[in-house]
Structures are given as structure tokens and as C-alpha cells.
Design an enzyme around this catalytic site. Sequence first.
Site, PDB file in Angstrom:
ATOM      1  N   ASP A 220       0.839  -1.199   0.000  1.00  0.00           N
ATOM      2  CA  ASP A 220       0.000   0.000   0.000  1.00  0.00           C
ATOM      3  C   ASP A 220       0.877   1.253   0.000  1.00  0.00           C
ATOM      4  O   ASP A 220       0.674   2.181   0.772  1.00  0.00           O
ATOM      5  CB  ASP A 220      -0.955   0.003   1.198  1.00  0.00           C
TER       6      ASP A 220
ATOM      7  N   GLU B 228      -4.249  13.578   9.081  1.00  0.00           N
ATOM      8  CA  GLU B 228      -4.840  13.328   7.775  1.00  0.00           C
ATOM      9  C   GLU B 228      -6.172  12.665   8.039  1.00  0.00           C
ATOM     10  O   GLU B 228      -6.230  11.543   8.542  1.00  0.00           O
ATOM     11  CB  GLU B 228      -3.956  12.416   6.923  1.00  0.00           C
TER      12      GLU B 228
ATOM     13  N   ARG C  40       3.220  12.488  10.642  1.00  0.00           N
ATOM     14  CA  ARG C  40       1.892  12.515  10.028  1.00  0.00           C
ATOM     15  C   ARG C  40       1.126  11.283  10.487  1.00  0.00           C
ATOM     16  O   ARG C  40       1.528  10.152  10.259  1.00  0.00           O
ATOM     17  CB  ARG C  40       1.990  12.504   8.508  1.00  0.00           C
TER      18      ARG C  40
ATOM     19  N   ASP D  46      -1.809  10.877  -2.743  1.00  0.00           N
ATOM     20  CA  ASP D  46      -3.054  10.112  -2.720  1.00  0.00           C
ATOM     21  C   ASP D  46      -3.975  10.557  -3.842  1.00  0.00           C
ATOM     22  O   ASP D  46      -3.709  11.525  -4.557  1.00  0.00           O
ATOM     23  CB  ASP D  46      -3.739  10.304  -1.365  1.00  0.00           C
TER      24      ASP D  46
ATOM     25  N   GLN E  64      -3.037  -5.385   6.031  1.00  0.00           N
ATOM     26  CA  GLN E  64      -2.940  -4.311   7.020  1.00  0.00           C
ATOM     27  C   GLN E  64      -3.911  -4.615   8.157  1.00  0.00           C
ATOM     28  O   GLN E  64      -5.125  -4.523   7.985  1.00  0.00           O
ATOM     29  CB  GLN E  64      -3.274  -2.955   6.376  1.00  0.00           C
TER      30      GLN E  64
ATOM     31  N   ASP F 102      -1.528   8.749  10.140  1.00  0.00           N
ATOM     32  CA  ASP F 102      -2.305   8.199   9.039  1.00  0.00           C
ATOM     33  C   ASP F 102      -3.591   7.565   9.559  1.00  0.00           C
ATOM     34  O   ASP F 102      -3.586   6.869  10.577  1.00  0.00           O
ATOM     35  CB  ASP F 102      -1.469   7.145   8.304  1.00  0.00           C
TER      36      ASP F 102
ATOM     37  N   HIS G 113      -2.790   0.630  12.024  1.00  0.00           N
ATOM     38  CA  HIS G 113      -2.554  -0.764  11.664  1.00  0.00           C
ATOM     39  C   HIS G 113      -1.071  -1.028  11.449  1.00  0.00           C
ATOM     40  O   HIS G 113      -0.269  -0.103  11.298  1.00  0.00           O
ATOM     41  CB  HIS G 113      -3.328  -1.128  10.387  1.00  0.00           C
TER      42      HIS G 113
END
Length: 634
Positions: free
Chosen positions: A132, A327, A283, A392, A253, A285, A175
Site C-alpha cells: 500500500d 490526515e 503525520r 493520494d 494491514q 495516518d 494498523h
Amino acid sequence: MRALADARRPETDPAEWARFSARVEAEAPRLMSLLTRIYGAGLHLDTELAALIDLLATSWQQRPAELRALDDARLADPDWFQSNQMLGGVCYVDRYATDLEGVRARIPYFRELGLTYLHLMPLFAAPEENSDGGYAVSSYRAVNPALGDMVQLQSLAAELRANGIVLVLDFIFNHTSNEHEWAQRAIAGEREFENYYWVFDGREQPDAFEATVREIFPDDHPGSFVPFPRRDGSVPSRAEAERWIWATFHTFQWDLNYSNPAVLRAMAGEMLFLANQGVDILRMDAVAFIWKQLGTSCENLPEAHLLIQAFTAALRIAAPAVMFKSEAIVHPDQVVEYISVDECRISYNPLQMALIWNSLATRDARLLQQALDRRHNLPPGTAWVNYVRSHDDIGWTFADEDAAELGIDGFEHRRFLNSFFVNRFPGSFARGIPFQDNPKTGDCRISGTTASLAGLEAGDAGAIGRILLAHSIVLSTGGIPLLYLGDEVGQLNDPGWADEPGHADDSRWAHRPAYPAERYAQRTDASTDAGRIFSGLQHLIAVRRSTPEFSGGTLIGFDTKNLHVLGYQRPGPKGPVVCFANVADEPQTIAALTLSGLPATMTDLLTDARHDLRAALTLPAHGVVWLRGSESEQ
């Protein structure tokens, strides 16, 4: 506090220990309160708090002296990130620079561009192909061997710091990869580590959760649970599975179980390890998903905020130079819930990003104007990270109720935007690629570089104007402007994105091309597209850096009475800088009456031209002005 006294090492400087102890004394009651609100009252929480304090003390005493000095400096200047000198860049290490040593070699270019903030996309050990994009982390303490090692990362952080550039890394709180040590020990049957995840026997509990939880990647797997591997590592089919594990995103994940306080402490340890390597900003996530509760959507729950506050309190004690960036690609009202001095001090601004693209597609600035008027200003001590696009996909995150006020049907408008940006709408200049496309419903999200989405790939005459206009907004609306590196020279979509192993099912790799060496070589050649874009952006950045009104984030909207022209003011002690941007493909005029509250003449900071506002103001197609009055007129 006995746990604190016992944690002190003999070699620790008494004065520094006193400052650390003062931070513990200030934050420990808050930490206890947060633990109580998350887990409920109980004597075991005293033990949990003591263990956490011991972890914080150990981590702080391992913190290099240079970083402790940085802690003191940022405590003395808590708004250091609000400066108009701030400029961010983001990239994948391997695609932009091959490895960490390649990033180090690009520091002179970063200084040429004016970067003060570098976000390196996930660089930790991860599954080789299906990772990912690095967001399936197999170890937070190991760099992907293809990129380098942790010693090189620590050295790079120090060199960036010496060049005035802060280092930003992703910390994936929700995760881990199924290859993480914790996951492997869970597979091996260690109950302690099974309890780090959401593992259930049978389908009763998974079915109960899935009744109210949405599917994130239905093409990857239905629902939120996947079969839990057998002890030999083999994965049963869904029909044969007897045990199930929560996987919100991809099958590899696995969601962490924060209802187990040991997970909070374990992840705090990983976070502080990274802080001690010299990371300045983490950051966070997928923060919306970190708390699960039966009968809810398991998104944006109150406990998610309490957990972030607990992690923030831990940083304030053991690494106060470090802060969080959030985020949260959710409803705009929920995005701002994560932004505060007690949670995430900076946050991506997905609404502004999406509405910049909406404005370029529709040639109508009203939705973006509405967002700036209502949703831009943040609490003191916090800031947006504004960007034109990221690693993204682009999702249309505006609120339907906001759109309805302007007579726009949110559902139908999203269908139009999806069609426009993947070149399914007549006359579109965009050459985006659908992500998670559903042709039956028209639902999808958008992949594409800035240049390809703005028309450069299609050869549209307005492309460069759109690129510069979009970046002018993120550079002038306040907060930290962020460039996806390569966009400043007009990189296009990677035509071979699907040919790389593991990438064919994820069109986002189209806008993560390899370093565009030819375009960088052309950046000083004004006859090339790369040169025109680069020089235009350099000029915008230089003017921003010389304009103190662009510090901080306070913004006052300006109604231009022209739906094609965006307007806003950035206040200053001697009067505002007034910004106008024409999103249309033709010249647009702001009437003299509309401008009558401003000084009669103002100077455009971008061109030094003086404008007589009593005679109206006309902007060319995609034109931008940043106006300031003379002191005598303010």
C-alpha cells in the site's frame, strides 16, 4: 512519583532532569485523566501510567543532546511553523532519489527551491510488493533495506536540520503489516500479541461490527475482516476460516486494538524511537479509524481524539520539539475536530485542495470562496498544510449542505467532477485516471499529477496558468504550503505505471512517477514548459517569503461579486494584503464599487504594478494579484 525517581540514570544532568520532571508533573494528571476516560476507572491504570512514565523517562534520557536543545528552542517559540518562510516538499525516496543517500545529495536543490520542510513518504520495512505504498509497516525501527538503514536516516535528519529543513515522516497508528513482529507472534499463538489486534473466533462478532462499518476497499476484500492465518502461516479461504482479524484497508494491514492499553504504550515506544532519530513532524495516518465500538461506524469516535491527546501529552514530556500532522479525509466539520494544540497542531487541508480543482473545472470560485470564508480559520497555535495535490487520490470532500446553498446537488456534482477529470466530459482539459472506479454509479476518485490534471498533458493553452494559479492559492492562504516534488517542473502522469509489480491495481502510481530528470534539467530554460512553471513558482515563493502578512493563518474573505474571481485578505499591522485569483479561461473584472473599501491605489507584489482601483480591476485568464496599499493610504 516513585516511577519517575526510579527511572533517573546517574549520568543525567540535574538541571535537565529538573526540566523534564517539571514536564512530567504538568502532564501526568492529564495523562491519567485521559487514560481514565479511554479505559474506565480502575486501580490497574496506576500501573499503566507508571509504566508509561517509565517509558517516557527512558526515551528522553536516550534522546541526543542536539534534540533536547531543539526541544527547549521550540518550547520557547511554539509557533515556529507559522512563518511565511515555511515551504514544504513531499516525495517517495525511491522514486525521487533512489535511496536516502540520494535524498542527501538533493539537499542543495531543496535549498535552491526554498524548502524548509521535507516529507518523505513511508520508508519503513514493508512487504515487498503489496505494501500500500509503504503504509503497511513491518517495522517502525527498520528502514526498507532498498532505501538505506536507520543510521542513514538519523544522519539525513541531522543534515536536513543543519540546512534549515525539518523532517516529516508518516506514522501509521491504525494498523501494521501482517509481517510485523507483533503480527507474526500473534499468528504463532502468543495470546499477548493476539490481543494487539482484533481477532475473533467465528463470524458472530465480525458480522456484528460489519453491520454498521463501511467497506473501504471492497475490491480488495468484502467487509472489514479477513481470515486469520493458521499457525503455519497459511491463510484459509473465507469459506474455511474459523478465525477472523480486522483489516479496515487491505488484507495485509491489520488494525491495532487500542482497547488494550498495552497497545497504546507499545505504539508510544515506537513513536518516541522515531522522535529520537530526529523526526520533527509525524503525520498520523488514518486517524479517524483508530477506535472501534460495536454499533457505530468505528470512525471519528470520541476515544480516537482522546488517544491522540494521550500521544500528544507523551510527546510534550519526552520530545516536545515533535508535533503531529493529521490526515482525515472526512466531512469538513470532522477534519477540524482533530486540529488543536492538544491533538494535531497541523493538518492537511483536503477541502481547499479539492475545491481548487473544482474551481478550475467549473471556472466558478464560489464553493472555494465559501470554504475560505467559513472553514479556513483555525484555533491559535495550529495551521493548515495546504497543497494542490498529494501522493493520494483526489476525493470530493465538500459538504453537501454547503453545495446546496449555492444550488449545487452534491451527488450529481461529484459525478460531473469525476467525469471531467478523467476526460469523459466534452472539452475537458484534464487527463486524470480513475481510482476505485464504479462506472454504474459514476463514483470514483481521481489520480493524476498536477500538470496532467491542469491540461499540460493535453496541450491546453491554459495549463501553465492553472498550475501557477493553484499554487498561488496554497502559497498565500496561510499555513504551510506543500509541493509534491516534481510538480514544480510540470511532471506528467507515468504512462507505464501499471507495468511495475504490485502497481497494476492502484492507479495512484500514475502520479508517483520517477524523478523527471529531463524536466529538472530544463528548469532554468524559459523556453520550456518546465522552465516557465519553475520560474513562475520560484517567483511566487520569493514574494511569499518577503511578505510578512503571509505568516500565520488568519484570513478574511473578500466578496468580489464575480463568481469567477476568488478574493481574500491577509491582515497585517499596516493593513491587509488583498489577493484575487481568476479561475476562468477569459479575463474577468471586479467592479470599482466592489473595491471601494480598499485604498484607491494598490501595488501588486507580484509585478510591482500599481493599480487604480477606482477604475475597477481586470485580471487576465488565470490571473493572480497580491495587492498592498502604500502606508499613506492604509
